[in-house]
Design a protein around this motif. Structure first.
Motif, short mmCIF file in Angstrom:
data_model
loop_
_atom_site.label_atom_id
_atom_site.label_comp_id
_atom_site.label_asym_id
_atom_site.label_seq_id
_atom_site.Cartn_x
_atom_site.Cartn_y
_atom_site.Cartn_z
N PRO A 429 0.82 -1.22 0.00
CA PRO A 429 0.00 0.00 0.00
C PRO A 429 0.85 1.27 0.00
O PRO A 429 1.79 1.37 0.78
CB PRO A 429 -0.81 -0.10 1.29
CG PRO A 429 -0.13 -1.10 2.14
CD PRO A 429 0.73 -1.96 1.26
N LEU A 430 0.49 2.18 -0.87
CA LEU A 430 1.09 3.52 -0.84
C LEU A 430 0.31 4.39 0.14
O LEU A 430 0.87 5.19 0.87
CB LEU A 430 1.03 4.15 -2.23
CG LEU A 430 1.82 3.43 -3.33
CD1 LEU A 430 1.45 3.99 -4.69
CD2 LEU A 430 3.30 3.59 -3.05
N THR A 431 -1.01 4.22 0.08
CA THR A 431 -1.91 4.98 0.96
C THR A 431 -2.93 4.01 1.55
O THR A 431 -3.42 3.12 0.83
CB THR A 431 -2.69 6.03 0.13
OG1 THR A 431 -1.76 6.83 -0.57
CG2 THR A 431 -3.57 6.90 1.01
N VAL A 432 -3.22 4.19 2.82
CA VAL A 432 -4.31 3.43 3.43
C VAL A 432 -5.22 4.42 4.15
O VAL A 432 -4.75 5.24 4.94
CB VAL A 432 -3.80 2.37 4.44
CG1 VAL A 432 -4.97 1.63 5.09
CG2 VAL A 432 -2.86 1.38 3.75
N VAL A 433 -6.49 4.31 3.83
CA VAL A 433 -7.51 5.13 4.49
C VAL A 433 -8.41 4.17 5.27
O VAL A 433 -8.94 3.22 4.70
CB VAL A 433 -8.34 5.90 3.44
CG1 VAL A 433 -9.44 6.72 4.11
CG2 VAL A 433 -7.44 6.78 2.58
N ALA A 434 -8.54 4.42 6.56
CA ALA A 434 -9.39 3.56 7.39
C ALA A 434 -10.48 4.42 8.00
O ALA A 434 -10.18 5.38 8.73
CB ALA A 434 -8.56 2.88 8.48
N THR A 435 -11.72 4.08 7.71
CA THR A 435 -12.89 4.89 8.10
C THR A 435 -12.61 6.38 7.93
O THR A 435 -12.84 7.21 8.82
CB THR A 435 -13.38 4.58 9.54
OG1 THR A 435 -12.27 4.70 10.45
CG2 THR A 435 -13.96 3.20 9.63
N GLY A 436 -12.07 6.71 6.77
CA GLY A 436 -11.87 8.11 6.38
C GLY A 436 -10.57 8.73 6.85
O GLY A 436 -10.23 9.83 6.42
N ARG A 437 -9.83 8.04 7.75
CA ARG A 437 -8.54 8.60 8.23
C ARG A 437 -7.40 8.08 7.37
O ARG A 437 -7.30 6.86 7.13
CB ARG A 437 -8.26 8.16 9.66
CG ARG A 437 -9.21 8.70 10.67
CD ARG A 437 -8.82 8.20 12.07
NE ARG A 437 -9.87 8.57 13.00
CZ ARG A 437 -10.95 7.82 13.22
NH1 ARG A 437 -11.12 6.67 12.60
NH2 ARG A 437 -11.88 8.25 14.05
N VAL A 438 -6.51 8.98 6.98
CA VAL A 438 -5.34 8.56 6.20
C VAL A 438 -4.31 8.05 7.21
O VAL A 438 -3.72 8.82 7.96
CB VAL A 438 -4.78 9.72 5.37
CG1 VAL A 438 -3.57 9.26 4.57
CG2 VAL A 438 -5.85 10.29 4.45
N VAL A 439 -4.09 6.74 7.22
CA VAL A 439 -3.18 6.16 8.23
C VAL A 439 -1.85 5.72 7.63
O VAL A 439 -0.85 5.59 8.34
CB VAL A 439 -3.84 4.99 8.99
CG1 VAL A 439 -4.93 5.49 9.92
CG2 VAL A 439 -4.37 3.94 8.03
N VAL A 440 -1.85 5.46 6.33
CA VAL A 440 -0.58 5.23 5.62
C VAL A 440 -0.55 6.25 4.50
O VAL A 440 -1.48 6.34 3.69
CB VAL A 440 -0.47 3.80 5.06
CG1 VAL A 440 0.79 3.66 4.19
CG2 VAL A 440 -0.44 2.77 6.19
N ASP A 441 0.52 7.03 4.48
CA ASP A 441 0.64 8.12 3.51
C ASP A 441 2.03 8.03 2.90
O ASP A 441 3.02 8.08 3.64
CB ASP A 441 0.47 9.45 4.28
CG ASP A 441 0.10 10.59 3.36
OD1 ASP A 441 -0.04 10.35 2.15
OD2 ASP A 441 -0.05 11.71 3.88
N GLY A 442 2.09 7.83 1.60
CA GLY A 442 3.39 7.65 0.96
C GLY A 442 4.13 6.45 1.55
O GLY A 442 5.35 6.46 1.66
N GLY A 443 3.40 5.44 1.93
CA GLY A 443 4.01 4.22 2.48
C GLY A 443 4.38 4.33 3.95
O GLY A 443 4.87 3.37 4.54
N VAL A 444 4.11 5.48 4.56
CA VAL A 444 4.51 5.68 5.97
C VAL A 444 3.28 5.60 6.88
O VAL A 444 2.28 6.31 6.67
CB VAL A 444 5.21 7.05 6.15
CG1 VAL A 444 5.59 7.27 7.62
CG2 VAL A 444 6.44 7.13 5.25
N LEU A 445 3.37 4.75 7.89
CA LEU A 445 2.25 4.53 8.81
C LEU A 445 2.27 5.54 9.96
O LEU A 445 3.32 5.80 10.55
CB LEU A 445 2.38 3.12 9.40
CG LEU A 445 1.42 2.72 10.51
CD1 LEU A 445 0.00 2.52 9.97
CD2 LEU A 445 1.90 1.44 11.20
#
Ligand code: URP
Ligand code: ZN
Ligand code: ZN
Length: 466
Positions: A429-445
């Protein structure tokens, strides 16, 4: 008509659901998906815009088989809800389903209540499977109450005597009560007498170490137990889900039953798609001890083929976060090695690499296997496993081709090893959004804090199960 203000738009990527894919922008507000826009439609302003150009936008993974803080056979896995759910998010999974396995003498309802308290630490949404080991006069009522209270799936083990094994009468009775209440049994199917006999033979000739694991749990043990449980389910007209099927034969038996009208489902795991029993002849066989064991290369290929062609319903991680010290402590007697491998973080990349990247399986099937089907089979349909208006905004922008070498030290799981050490995997994942929150951004958690909700599953209506 005016739309509510947007928190987030994910634009430029290819949206992939289990039943369609195409370029679209995903609109997110207050934790939910509020709309999809086709290319050319005007994208409204939003507090945050994520450019997913070149990536696939898939529903957050739903891991139907994740053990958190599991105590079994005297060993406890190293992670709690905080660590396990952070690792899940880092790997693109936004919902995990854990098991409330009762301690000796504990009632299933009390095990669920205890797990729900633990789940307050979760960083992503969670749900639970209950578990029955020994049935008593209160069990049926407990299960009916649990289904009404949002725990609709119940684990049964046909092996692990003196720990969690349920006998055939219990299996039959639980299948029946779940059939009548909108639930479903989740079965670990290995025939215990065959296993104990094989273990005794191996011990008798002094070959009972971790290297001998596959010999102690032969394929026929899985075949026999799957056939027996299917017969019970078929005669009762009860739904049944088999966890971690590891052989072509087990999957075929389940599929054949499905063709006869039995609501029977197959889960396999990343390791049964990729790793074979030669690992037991390698330098650290104990690290690969899991039940069922890793199988021959040809069996792995059979499982892979069936998953590629749609004969498998879900891929669960069977995440068990033991570390190498725990694994090594009893490596000379495999009956005492803690079973299972860490995998909640690597599930999506392993499945993507093995099926989509290497075999050309359509991304829609990847989504079905890693998210949509698990949501449906766990009473989370409509909320999870789909990118559609009204669903929770659980989104992963996945990098389809960039290979990354797996190193345990780079992973967030609370252990010091991974069975995939040194393997090149794509689909991170490059980006992960969980219930609307960006929790992984550019691969960074980034840790969102204990925001995960303990979800109540819906009873399973028959139409989701056909
Ligand atoms: O080896 C495994 N799978 N251990 C975890 C418990 C189970 O059987 O699922
Ligand atoms: Zn199991
Ligand atoms: Zn398991």
């Amino acid at each position: 008509m005016s739309r509510p203000p947007l928190d987030l738009v994910v634009t430029g990527g290819t949206v992939v659901n289990a039943d369609w894919s195409g370029p679209a922008s995903v609109l997110v507000s207050e934790g939910r998906i509020t709309g999809l826009l086709a290319p050319g439609e005007v994208v409204p302003g939003a507090a945050r815009v994520i450019d997913a150009t070149g990536g696939f936008v898939v529903p957050g993974g739903v891991d139907p088989h994740c053990h958190i803080s599991m105590e079994m056979g005297g060993s406890t896995t190293r992670d709690g809800y905080r660590e396990a759910t952070l690792a899940a998010l880092a790997g693109g999974t936004t919902t995990v389903v854990d098991f409330a396995i009762p301690a000796p003498g504990q009632a299933p309802v009390d095990a669920v209540a205890q797990r729900r308290e633990m789940a307050a630490d979760a960083r992503c949404d969670t749900a639970l499977h209950a578990c029955v080991v020994e049935r008593d006069a209160t069990t049926d009522d407990q299960l009916r109450g649990l289904v009404a209270d949002g725990v609709v799936t119940v684990k049964l083990f046909t092996t692990y005597r003196d720990q969690v094994m349920a006998n055939a009468d219990t299996v039959h009775a639980v299948l029946k009560v779940l059939r009548d209440s909108g639930g479903m049994a989740y079965v670990h199917a290995e025939a215990n007498p065959i296993i104990e006999h094989a273990q005794a033979i191996q011990a008798g000739c002094g070959h009972i170490g971790a290297a001998d694991h596959a010999l102690t749990r032969p394929e026929i043990a899985e075949t026999a137990a799957v056939a027996a449980v299917l017969a019970a389910a078929e005669s009762l007209h009860a739904p049944v889900y088999f966890v971690h099927q590891s052989t072509g034969e087990a999957i075929d038996l389940t599929r054949a039953a499905r063709r006869r009208g039995v609501h029977a489902y197959t889960e396999t795991c990343p390791h049964y798609l990729t790793l074979d029993e030669s690992r037991y002849r390698g330098p650290h066989p104990e690290r690969f001890v899991c039940c069922p064991p890793l199988r021959t290369k040809s069996t792995v290929e059979q499982v892979r083929r069936r998953a590629s062609h749609g004969a498998v319903d879900t891929v669960g991680s069977d995440h068990c976060c033991y570390d190498t010290t725990q694994k090594t402590a009893a490596a000379d007697d495999v009956r005492r090695v803690p079973n299972g491998m860490p995998g909640v973080q690597t599930r999506l990349p392993v499945v993507w690499t093995t099926l989509v990247h290497e075999r050309g399986v359509p991304p829609e099937r990847f989504v079905a296997l890693t998210s949509t089907n698990a949501a449906r089979l766990n009473g989370l349909a409509g909320r999870k496993g789909v990118i559609a208006p009204g669903a929770d905004a659980d989104l992963v922008v996945l990098d389809p081709a960039q290979l990354r070498i797996v190193r345990a030290g780079d992973l967030a799981m609370a252990t010091d090893y991974t069975p995939y050490e040194g393997t090149a995997l794509a689909g991170w994942p490059l980006t992960v959004v969980a219930t609307g929150r960006v929790v992984v951004d550019g691969g960074v958690l980034t840790d969102p804090g204990p925001v995960g909700r303990a979800l109540r599953s819906d009873p399973l209506p028959r139409q989701f199960l056909t």
